[in-house]
Design a protein around this motif. Structure first.
Motif, PDB file in Angstrom:
ATOM      1  N   GLU A 162       7.584  19.732  -2.196  1.00  0.00           N
ATOM      2  CA  GLU A 162       7.975  18.338  -2.400  1.00  0.00           C
ATOM      3  C   GLU A 162       6.768  17.417  -2.488  1.00  0.00           C
ATOM      4  O   GLU A 162       5.667  17.769  -2.094  1.00  0.00           O
ATOM      5  CB  GLU A 162       8.883  17.870  -1.255  1.00  0.00           C
ATOM      6  N   PHE A 163       7.036  16.241  -3.034  1.00  0.00           N
ATOM      7  CA  PHE A 163       6.113  15.112  -2.964  1.00  0.00           C
ATOM      8  C   PHE A 163       6.668  14.160  -1.922  1.00  0.00           C
ATOM      9  O   PHE A 163       7.881  14.110  -1.706  1.00  0.00           O
ATOM     10  CB  PHE A 163       6.048  14.359  -4.301  1.00  0.00           C
ATOM     11  N   GLN A 164       5.786  13.369  -1.321  1.00  0.00           N
ATOM     12  CA  GLN A 164       6.262  12.298  -0.449  1.00  0.00           C
ATOM     13  C   GLN A 164       5.443  11.048  -0.748  1.00  0.00           C
ATOM     14  O   GLN A 164       4.221  11.105  -0.857  1.00  0.00           O
ATOM     15  CB  GLN A 164       6.159  12.655   1.028  1.00  0.00           C
ATOM     16  N   ILE A 165       6.159   9.946  -0.909  1.00  0.00           N
ATOM     17  CA  ILE A 165       5.523   8.644  -1.084  1.00  0.00           C
ATOM     18  C   ILE A 165       5.829   7.840   0.169  1.00  0.00           C
ATOM     19  O   ILE A 165       6.979   7.778   0.603  1.00  0.00           O
ATOM     20  CB  ILE A 165       6.070   7.916  -2.323  1.00  0.00           C
ATOM     21  N   GLN A 166       4.795   7.252   0.751  1.00  0.00           N
ATOM     22  CA  GLN A 166       4.969   6.418   1.936  1.00  0.00           C
ATOM     23  C   GLN A 166       4.469   5.020   1.602  1.00  0.00           C
ATOM     24  O   GLN A 166       3.311   4.856   1.235  1.00  0.00           O
ATOM     25  CB  GLN A 166       4.189   6.984   3.125  1.00  0.00           C
ATOM     26  N   LEU A 167       5.349   4.032   1.708  1.00  0.00           N
ATOM     27  CA  LEU A 167       4.975   2.650   1.428  1.00  0.00           C
ATOM     28  C   LEU A 167       5.004   1.834   2.710  1.00  0.00           C
ATOM     29  O   LEU A 167       5.982   1.903   3.464  1.00  0.00           O
ATOM     30  CB  LEU A 167       5.937   2.019   0.416  1.00  0.00           C
ATOM     31  N   ALA A 168       3.953   1.054   2.937  1.00  0.00           N
ATOM     32  CA  ALA A 168       3.866   0.191   4.110  1.00  0.00           C
ATOM     33  C   ALA A 168       4.648  -1.090   3.841  1.00  0.00           C
ATOM     34  O   ALA A 168       4.242  -1.900   3.005  1.00  0.00           O
ATOM     35  CB  ALA A 168       2.407  -0.127   4.422  1.00  0.00           C
ATOM     36  N   LEU A 169       5.781  -1.244   4.522  1.00  0.00           N
ATOM     37  CA  LEU A 169       6.659  -2.400   4.308  1.00  0.00           C
ATOM     38  C   LEU A 169       7.023  -3.051   5.640  1.00  0.00           C
ATOM     39  O   LEU A 169       8.196  -3.301   5.928  1.00  0.00           O
ATOM     40  CB  LEU A 169       7.919  -1.973   3.545  1.00  0.00           C
ATOM     41  N   ALA A 170       6.014  -3.329   6.444  1.00  0.00           N
ATOM     42  CA  ALA A 170       6.246  -3.942   7.751  1.00  0.00           C
ATOM     43  C   ALA A 170       6.942  -5.285   7.592  1.00  0.00           C
ATOM     44  O   ALA A 170       6.672  -6.039   6.658  1.00  0.00           O
ATOM     45  CB  ALA A 170       4.917  -4.129   8.482  1.00  0.00           C
ATOM     46  N   GLY A 171       7.865  -5.558   8.497  1.00  0.00           N
ATOM     47  CA  GLY A 171       8.554  -6.841   8.504  1.00  0.00           C
ATOM     48  C   GLY A 171       9.773  -6.897   7.614  1.00  0.00           C
ATOM     49  O   GLY A 171      10.466  -7.910   7.587  1.00  0.00           O
ATOM     50  N   LEU A 172      10.073  -5.833   6.894  1.00  0.00           N
ATOM     51  CA  LEU A 172      11.265  -5.810   6.048  1.00  0.00           C
ATOM     52  C   LEU A 172      12.403  -5.089   6.766  1.00  0.00           C
ATOM     53  O   LEU A 172      12.184  -4.341   7.708  1.00  0.00           O
ATOM     54  CB  LEU A 172      10.987  -5.095   4.723  1.00  0.00           C
ATOM     55  N   LYS A 173      13.605  -5.339   6.289  1.00  0.00           N
ATOM     56  CA  LYS A 173      14.786  -4.635   6.772  1.00  0.00           C
ATOM     57  C   LYS A 173      15.208  -3.664   5.670  1.00  0.00           C
ATOM     58  O   LYS A 173      14.892  -3.855   4.505  1.00  0.00           O
ATOM     59  CB  LYS A 173      15.917  -5.618   7.058  1.00  0.00           C
ATOM     60  N   ARG A 174      15.961  -2.658   6.067  1.00  0.00           N
ATOM     61  CA  ARG A 174      16.440  -1.639   5.125  1.00  0.00           C
ATOM     62  C   ARG A 174      17.125  -2.286   3.925  1.00  0.00           C
ATOM     63  O   ARG A 174      16.920  -1.880   2.791  1.00  0.00           O
ATOM     64  CB  ARG A 174      17.392  -0.708   5.868  1.00  0.00           C
ATOM     65  N   GLU A 175      17.917  -3.317   4.172  1.00  0.00           N
ATOM     66  CA  GLU A 175      18.666  -3.963   3.088  1.00  0.00           C
ATOM     67  C   GLU A 175      17.790  -4.817   2.164  1.00  0.00           C
ATOM     68  O   GLU A 175      18.242  -5.260   1.110  1.00  0.00           O
ATOM     69  CB  GLU A 175      19.833  -4.780   3.648  1.00  0.00           C
ATOM     70  N   ASP A 176      16.527  -5.030   2.524  1.00  0.00           N
ATOM     71  CA  ASP A 176      15.591  -5.785   1.677  1.00  0.00           C
ATOM     72  C   ASP A 176      14.920  -4.904   0.623  1.00  0.00           C
ATOM     73  O   ASP A 176      14.156  -5.402  -0.198  1.00  0.00           O
ATOM     74  CB  ASP A 176      14.483  -6.419   2.528  1.00  0.00           C
ATOM     75  N   ILE A 177      15.171  -3.589   0.674  1.00  0.00           N
ATOM     76  CA  ILE A 177      14.441  -2.627  -0.158  1.00  0.00           C
ATOM     77  C   ILE A 177      15.398  -1.960  -1.139  1.00  0.00           C
ATOM     78  O   ILE A 177      16.493  -1.550  -0.774  1.00  0.00           O
ATOM     79  CB  ILE A 177      13.786  -1.549   0.726  1.00  0.00           C
ATOM     80  N   LYS A 178      14.950  -1.833  -2.386  1.00  0.00           N
ATOM     81  CA  LYS A 178      15.733  -1.160  -3.424  1.00  0.00           C
ATOM     82  C   LYS A 178      14.870  -0.044  -4.022  1.00  0.00           C
ATOM     83  O   LYS A 178      13.703  -0.269  -4.349  1.00  0.00           O
ATOM     84  CB  LYS A 178      16.116  -2.174  -4.502  1.00  0.00           C
ATOM     85  N   VAL A 179      15.460   1.142  -4.166  1.00  0.00           N
ATOM     86  CA  VAL A 179      14.764   2.276  -4.765  1.00  0.00           C
ATOM     87  C   VAL A 179      15.593   2.759  -5.947  1.00  0.00           C
ATOM     88  O   VAL A 179      16.775   3.048  -5.801  1.00  0.00           O
ATOM     89  CB  VAL A 179      14.572   3.435  -3.751  1.00  0.00           C
ATOM     90  N   ASP A 180      14.975   2.810  -7.131  1.00  0.00           N
ATOM     91  CA  ASP A 180      15.655   3.239  -8.364  1.00  0.00           C
ATOM     92  C   ASP A 180      14.884   4.376  -9.006  1.00  0.00           C
ATOM     93  O   ASP A 180      13.659   4.417  -8.933  1.00  0.00           O
ATOM     94  CB  ASP A 180      15.701   2.092  -9.392  1.00  0.00           C
ATOM     95  N   PHE A 181      15.630   5.246  -9.680  1.00  0.00           N
ATOM     96  CA  PHE A 181      15.011   6.302 -10.474  1.00  0.00           C
ATOM     97  C   PHE A 181      15.657   6.296 -11.849  1.00  0.00           C
ATOM     98  O   PHE A 181      16.884   6.335 -11.967  1.00  0.00           O
ATOM     99  CB  PHE A 181      15.193   7.680  -9.827  1.00  0.00           C
TER     100      PHE A 181
ATOM    101  N   LYS B 246       0.846  -1.191   0.000  1.00  0.00           N
ATOM    102  CA  LYS B 246       0.000   0.000   0.000  1.00  0.00           C
ATOM    103  C   LYS B 246       0.880   1.238   0.000  1.00  0.00           C
ATOM    104  O   LYS B 246       1.940   1.263   0.613  1.00  0.00           O
ATOM    105  CB  LYS B 246      -0.896   0.014   1.235  1.00  0.00           C
ATOM    106  N   ALA B 247       0.445   2.277  -0.706  1.00  0.00           N
ATOM    107  CA  ALA B 247       1.220   3.514  -0.800  1.00  0.00           C
ATOM    108  C   ALA B 247       0.319   4.722  -0.601  1.00  0.00           C
ATOM    109  O   ALA B 247      -0.802   4.753  -1.088  1.00  0.00           O
ATOM    110  CB  ALA B 247       1.913   3.606  -2.155  1.00  0.00           C
ATOM    111  N   ASP B 248       0.843   5.705   0.134  1.00  0.00           N
ATOM    112  CA  ASP B 248       0.209   7.010   0.259  1.00  0.00           C
ATOM    113  C   ASP B 248       1.085   7.992  -0.507  1.00  0.00           C
ATOM    114  O   ASP B 248       2.311   7.955  -0.389  1.00  0.00           O
ATOM    115  CB  ASP B 248       0.120   7.456   1.718  1.00  0.00           C
ATOM    116  N   ILE B 249       0.469   8.871  -1.286  1.00  0.00           N
ATOM    117  CA  ILE B 249       1.207   9.868  -2.055  1.00  0.00           C
ATOM    118  C   ILE B 249       0.721  11.238  -1.605  1.00  0.00           C
ATOM    119  O   ILE B 249      -0.471  11.545  -1.700  1.00  0.00           O
ATOM    120  CB  ILE B 249       0.982   9.690  -3.570  1.00  0.00           C
ATOM    121  N   LEU B 250       1.656  12.037  -1.110  1.00  0.00           N
ATOM    122  CA  LEU B 250       1.320  13.341  -0.556  1.00  0.00           C
ATOM    123  C   LEU B 250       2.069  14.431  -1.310  1.00  0.00           C
ATOM    124  O   LEU B 250       3.154  14.189  -1.838  1.00  0.00           O
ATOM    125  CB  LEU B 250       1.714  13.385   0.927  1.00  0.00           C
ATOM    126  N   GLU B 251       1.485  15.621  -1.342  1.00  0.00           N
ATOM    127  CA  GLU B 251       2.149  16.746  -1.995  1.00  0.00           C
ATOM    128  C   GLU B 251       2.129  17.942  -1.065  1.00  0.00           C
ATOM    129  O   GLU B 251       1.096  18.301  -0.511  1.00  0.00           O
ATOM    130  CB  GLU B 251       1.462  17.096  -3.313  1.00  0.00           C
TER     131      GLU B 251
END
Length: 146
Positions: A52-71, A43-48
């Protein structure tokens, strides 16, 4: 300025197109099959705000190293995998309300953002991605009359 979500497979009560219903059916059906790869869409919330914009993704149970962000090419993609530790421990499952497996979400960003200043922070199971808007530069010049 608008942020576009490439995929929206979140369950809610708003009306959906036939293609969305069919997509959801096949995604959920494949997630329940034996040893096949499982996928979910967080699930994602997108705020403006003004700057700036802010995207918030619910990623409970994950660790920082489990997530990849690319642009790349105006597209921001968040991907990773939530592993089901109970499977490795041989526990018997009576009910499963949490999604496990691989995920990815893509967001098409507007032209006028400062992509080199995008920041991501993972805190308390939520990934906060801050996308600054580009400073509006007023282009003005004096034209010499010959």
């Amino acid at each position: 300025m608008t942020l576009h979500v490439k995929e929206n497979r979140e369950k809610d009560f708003r009306s959906k197109s036939i293609s969305e219903i069919i997509d959801n059916f096949f995604i959920e059906a494949s997630a329940h099959q034996g040893n096949q790869a499982r996928y979910f869409s967080p699930k994602a919330d997108i705020l403006e705000a003004e700057k700036e914009f802010q995207i918030q993704l619910a990623l409970a149970g994950l660790k920082r190293e489990d997530i990849k962000v690319d642009f790349q090419d105006k597209k921001l993609t968040v991907s990773g995998e939530r592993k089901a530790a109970f499977r490795e421990q041989g526990q018997k499952v009576h009910a499963l309300g949490t999604a496990y497996g691989q995920f990815h979400r893509s967001f098409f960003l507007p032209e006028d953002i400062a992509h080199e200043n995008i920041q991501a922070e993972f805190k308390d199971g939520i990934l906060f991605i801050t996308i600054p808007k580009a400073e509006k530069v007023e282009k003005k010049s004096v034209i010499e009359v010959k």
